[in-house]
Design a protein around this motif. Sequence first.
Motif, PDB file in Angstrom:
ATOM      1  N   ARG A  75       0.813  -1.216   0.000  1.00 47.14           N
ATOM      2  CA  ARG A  75       0.000   0.000   0.000  1.00 47.14           C
ATOM      3  C   ARG A  75       0.854   1.277   0.000  1.00 47.14           C
ATOM      4  N   TYR A  76       1.966   1.267   0.745  1.00 41.90           N
ATOM      5  CA  TYR A  76       2.635   2.545   1.006  1.00 41.90           C
ATOM      6  C   TYR A  76       4.012   2.706   0.359  1.00 41.90           C
ATOM      7  N   LEU A  77       4.603   1.627  -0.126  1.00 40.63           N
ATOM      8  CA  LEU A  77       5.981   1.707  -0.635  1.00 40.63           C
ATOM      9  C   LEU A  77       5.969   1.799  -2.161  1.00 40.63           C
ATOM     10  N   ALA A  78       6.478   2.909  -2.688  1.00 34.74           N
ATOM     11  CA  ALA A  78       6.500   3.094  -4.145  1.00 34.74           C
ATOM     12  C   ALA A  78       7.733   2.406  -4.734  1.00 34.74           C
ATOM     13  N   ALA A  79       7.740   2.301  -6.054  1.00 35.92           N
ATOM     14  CA  ALA A  79       8.833   1.594  -6.731  1.00 35.92           C
ATOM     15  C   ALA A  79      10.181   2.256  -6.457  1.00 35.92           C
ATOM     16  N   THR A  86       4.461   6.602   1.083  1.00 42.13           N
ATOM     17  CA  THR A  86       3.393   7.593   0.930  1.00 42.13           C
ATOM     18  C   THR A  86       3.552   8.590   2.080  1.00 42.13           C
ATOM     19  N   GLY A  87       3.466   9.838   1.805  1.00 37.60           N
ATOM     20  CA  GLY A  87       3.662  10.809   2.878  1.00 37.60           C
ATOM     21  C   GLY A  87       5.073  11.331   2.856  1.00 37.60           C
ATOM     22  N   ASN A  88       6.043  10.436   2.667  1.00 31.92           N
ATOM     23  CA  ASN A  88       7.445  10.821   2.515  1.00 31.92           C
ATOM     24  C   ASN A  88       7.926  11.712   3.667  1.00 31.92           C
ATOM     25  N   THR A  89       7.465  11.405   4.861  1.00 29.57           N
ATOM     26  CA  THR A  89       7.869  12.224   6.009  1.00 29.57           C
ATOM     27  C   THR A  89       8.958  11.511   6.804  1.00 29.57           C
ATOM     28  N   GLN A  90       9.588  12.280   7.682  1.00 26.15           N
ATOM     29  CA  GLN A  90      10.602  11.676   8.562  1.00 26.15           C
ATOM     30  C   GLN A  90       9.971  10.596   9.426  1.00 26.15           C
ATOM     31  N   CYS A  91       8.749  10.874   9.879  1.00 30.17           N
ATOM     32  CA  CYS A  91       8.072   9.908  10.742  1.00 30.17           C
ATOM     33  C   CYS A  91       7.829   8.597   9.989  1.00 30.17           C
ATOM     34  N   LEU A 146       9.593  -2.800   8.791  1.00 32.48           N
ATOM     35  CA  LEU A 146       8.455  -2.992   7.886  1.00 32.48           C
ATOM     36  C   LEU A 146       8.846  -3.054   6.414  1.00 32.48           C
ATOM     37  N   LEU A 147      10.122  -2.817   6.121  1.00 31.12           N
ATOM     38  CA  LEU A 147      10.507  -2.711   4.711  1.00 31.12           C
ATOM     39  C   LEU A 147      11.251  -3.958   4.253  1.00 31.12           C
ATOM     40  N   PRO A 148      11.169  -4.244   2.950  1.00 33.01           N
ATOM     41  CA  PRO A 148      11.990  -5.334   2.442  1.00 33.01           C
ATOM     42  C   PRO A 148      13.466  -4.944   2.560  1.00 33.01           C
ATOM     43  N   GLU A 149      14.291  -5.960   2.626  1.00 29.97           N
ATOM     44  CA  GLU A 149      15.730  -5.763   2.800  1.00 29.97           C
ATOM     45  C   GLU A 149      16.274  -4.650   1.899  1.00 29.97           C
ATOM     46  N   ALA A 150      15.939  -4.765   0.631  1.00 32.04           N
ATOM     47  CA  ALA A 150      16.535  -3.882  -0.366  1.00 32.04           C
ATOM     48  C   ALA A 150      16.119  -2.425  -0.177  1.00 32.04           C
ATOM     49  N   ALA A 151      15.004  -2.198   0.488  1.00 29.92           N
ATOM     50  CA  ALA A 151      14.492  -0.822   0.591  1.00 29.92           C
ATOM     51  C   ALA A 151      14.998  -0.095   1.833  1.00 29.92           C
ATOM     52  N   ARG A 152      15.660  -0.791   2.725  1.00 32.32           N
ATOM     53  CA  ARG A 152      16.017  -0.175   4.011  1.00 32.32           C
ATOM     54  C   ARG A 152      17.054   0.955   3.868  1.00 32.32           C
ATOM     55  N   ALA A 153      18.119   0.664   3.132  1.00 34.11           N
ATOM     56  CA  ALA A 153      19.164   1.683   3.008  1.00 34.11           C
ATOM     57  C   ALA A 153      18.603   2.910   2.288  1.00 34.11           C
TER      58      ALA A 153
END
Length: 994
Positions: free
Chosen positions: A738-742, A747-752, A762-769
């Motif tokens: 729902r919230y993670l774009a390609a 969504t929101g793109n805030t620091q929080c 909550l993120l897949p491995e590849a998206a963390r960095a």
Amino acid sequence: MNMNPSKYILTLLGVFLATVCTAELSVKNLRCEYLVNPLGLDAASPRLSWIVTADRRAEKQTAYRILVASTPELLKAGTGDLWDSGKVAAEETAQIEYAGKPLVSRERCFWKVQAWDRDGEAGDWSDAATWEMGFLAPTDWTAQWISSTGPDRAGGALTIRRAVYGAAADYQTADVTTLLTGKIVGNHLKIVANDDSLGVNPAGRLAKQLRVEYELGGQSFVKVVDENQTLELPGSEPVPYLRKAFNVSSSVRSARLYVTALGLYELHLNGHRVGDHVLAPDWTDYRKRVRYQVYDVTSWLRGGANALGALVGDGWYSGHIGNGGFEYFGKTPALLAQLEITDADGHVETIVTDDSWKWHASPIGASDFMLGEDYDARQEIKGWDERKLDDGQWQPVTIRSESSRELDAQVMEPVREVAELKPVKITEPQPGHWVYDMGQNMVGVVRLKVAAAAGTRITLRHAEMLNPDGTIYTTNLRGAPSVDHYVCRGGGTEIWQPRFTFHGFRYVEISGLTGKPKAGTVTGLVIGSDNLRTGTFACSDPRLNQLQSNIRWGQRGNYISVPTDCPQRDERLGWMGDAEVFIRTATYNADVASFFSKWLVDVDDGQTAEGSFSDVSPNTMGVNGVPAWGDAGVICPWTIYEVYGDKRILERHLPAMTRWVDYLEQHSDGLIRDRDRGNDYGDWLSIGADTPKDLIGTAFFAYSTHLLASSYRALGRTAEADKYDQLFERIKAAFDQRYLAADGRLTGNTQCDYAMALKFGLLPEAARAQAAQYLQADIEAKGGHLSTGFVGVSYLLPVLTQAGAEDTAYELLRQDTFPSWLFSVKHGATTIWERWDGWTPEKGFQDPGMNSFNHYSLGSCGEYLFGGIGGIRLASPGYQRIVISPVIHDGLDWAKASYNSIHGTIATDWKRQGDRVELTVVIPANTTATVCVPATDAAGVTESGRPASQAVGVKFLRAADGLAEFEVGSGTYKFAAESNRPARRSLLTKTGQP
Ligand code: BGC
């Protein structure tokens, strides 16, 4: 002493052998249910803990033996008639459940511990400690609830002396004495306190009150009601004196007083105040539960005539509580007391509250948390709490038939006076109105010391801030005037302090005195739940030291019986979001295990049948819990488990925690929390960064589910753990979808957004960095500023550091322009402000509708001061395994932190000089630590001047990504790294454990 030579030599030899054979460790700090020698426990198997200390390195306990005896003599003789654990081969020194003979009500237990060291040598027995059971069965109570009021309360002629309507704190009032007098019909007055019925609006839209001083049957009373509330006279009386004179037939061996109130009490026995509790009993949901206290009063009783006395105030029960609550739990307070006196032969005499007690109006005409306290010293009755008083004129009390509720022992440190403050400055911004600056925003009351003519009426008004003209700023107190009145008795020096109210203030305005008062006229009495201090922090930046001081003062003043949001305005509720974001910081500053053990019961008491936790506990709002607020019901028990290794708290709360997670699942669509989020506060008080509320809801749903699974796992309940782990994975997948774009943006793109997603895993491995980079980029784009509110702020610094972005973490922490932690410090704050911009040079005060200057929530960065800069972190529950990994940065020259864990004191002290770093570490006995020193390899590190990998008790583990890691046991270690300080590694390589 005469001794023959051979005996003497044998004795010497014995002493010598004892010395060399004795183990290297000693057993200290014996505690039961987290308390030192507690009275009145109601857990069937109380838990015991101690610490072991030792001089030599890498010391540990390999076995222990506990003796519990029914008398000190038996214990001394080494007989554990209640329990002899035998030698138990175990390292545990905490959370050890009593497993001896079943304990009965009132049982007194004497105990001690022996420990064996790492070589299997037995140590000396510890000093003896005690605990005592309370009432285990409801039938132990024979006392009855009594009250000064009742349906047949004595009447007498009603006269209105003075009635004022308006905003008292701002002097915008109108005199309505004549109007009210005209409304008395047949000695009875009933009127709604509003503009319409009083025919006047003296204070515009400010919150108003109607304050009435009246006489009833010749006695003076004061009554205050909020706007739109109904005033009814005769109504409830002022704080009553209650008393009972009684005889004790023989000599007293011991005596215990079991007592509680619906409201607040202060007990006296033969002229002595009993105990040092303030605002007792602690706040609970009185509809379900009230906590009783136990006092040892042996020394104040005597054979023959005695007297018990009590003052009983409204407090949380029947006074004003947050957000408009008045008489929320009941109309008038009541007392329950049972005094049990044991004579030399073991016979027990019992004095209880019953219809033989009498009451009389006390000098406290009114007392209320929000309004303040009124005291007329001319009404004092000398000797009211002593046996000789002639109480023939006193009225009989009323027996209150109360519906059944749990009567539980109070197993936590009470609220006490914890410090005294002397004013640092006195000014007179208006003639006759003297303003004392206490130098610190504090919570408590003022002790007044005056000498003035009888009838002199002194007014004390309290405020956190000053107006530009030096007068006190009270608008942000909203409907909490916080005004105390004292009427002098005359004839010399008088000392007085309010009993059943408290204020949040730095400034006190005193008026009503003739002439300039002295500095000693006012002393600040600081109160708070008296949780033992456990942490210290200091570093080379004085601003961060002030920040830490502000955090501590915020905790002290807002941990009043329950974790509250603020102490000054008409709120002071157990807001769960605030409690949840701050709890980890709180654990560093003080031992909060018993405090949260009690409050979490209030949290469960507030859960709805459907499984929703509430927003505030005790639950006085009746709303369903908001994301991050309701989740306190899971996050807080988990934190107490982690910090203190307390499995019982998980066992106790697992059913409620499970119901909450199930509730969240039922109130989601496709595991997205897109509905039923109650009042939905979002990332409360964020700055221009609106994190989508459904995203926050889903993230916390995932986090609570993960912690629930972890809790089941900690208790060995694998099936449930697997079930909720799987649910977590499914929520995570739904979240990402729902919230993670390609491009890796949320969504929101805030620091929080990013801080939560990284912290909660909550993120897949590849998206963390990538997420960490977006977070960092947003902070940089904002000129090194944060934008998070309550919800995201505590995760920022740990998550940045974990991502290797310690430069950004330091930049945020040391930022002093708005919005930042040091902005308020730069502007003289002595506590944490509710808002990032509570006051700014450009705009002055923020909206007075919500602008507290003592809210701890944004101070949740305290965790990072200890765990990041100080580097003290836990690696296993209860700090049995520790990680020492200070974030050493050019921004600071040195820092030191210490923390008294449940296993003993952990301390760090580092200095940086150019590229050389010295790090001194103290690790308590019976624990193991991984110490991370900034160095590229072991060769660059020394310990006490020797290569670290060869030092006694130090084992090199590995060097990677700029940190050389060593394993150490207990002891003091002085590491130094000579090599260039390398860049820190990113620890985001693996999906982090939330
Ligand atoms: C309180 C907060 C609380 C909030 C809910 C405020 O009035 O003071 O600290 O968490 O309401 O948003």
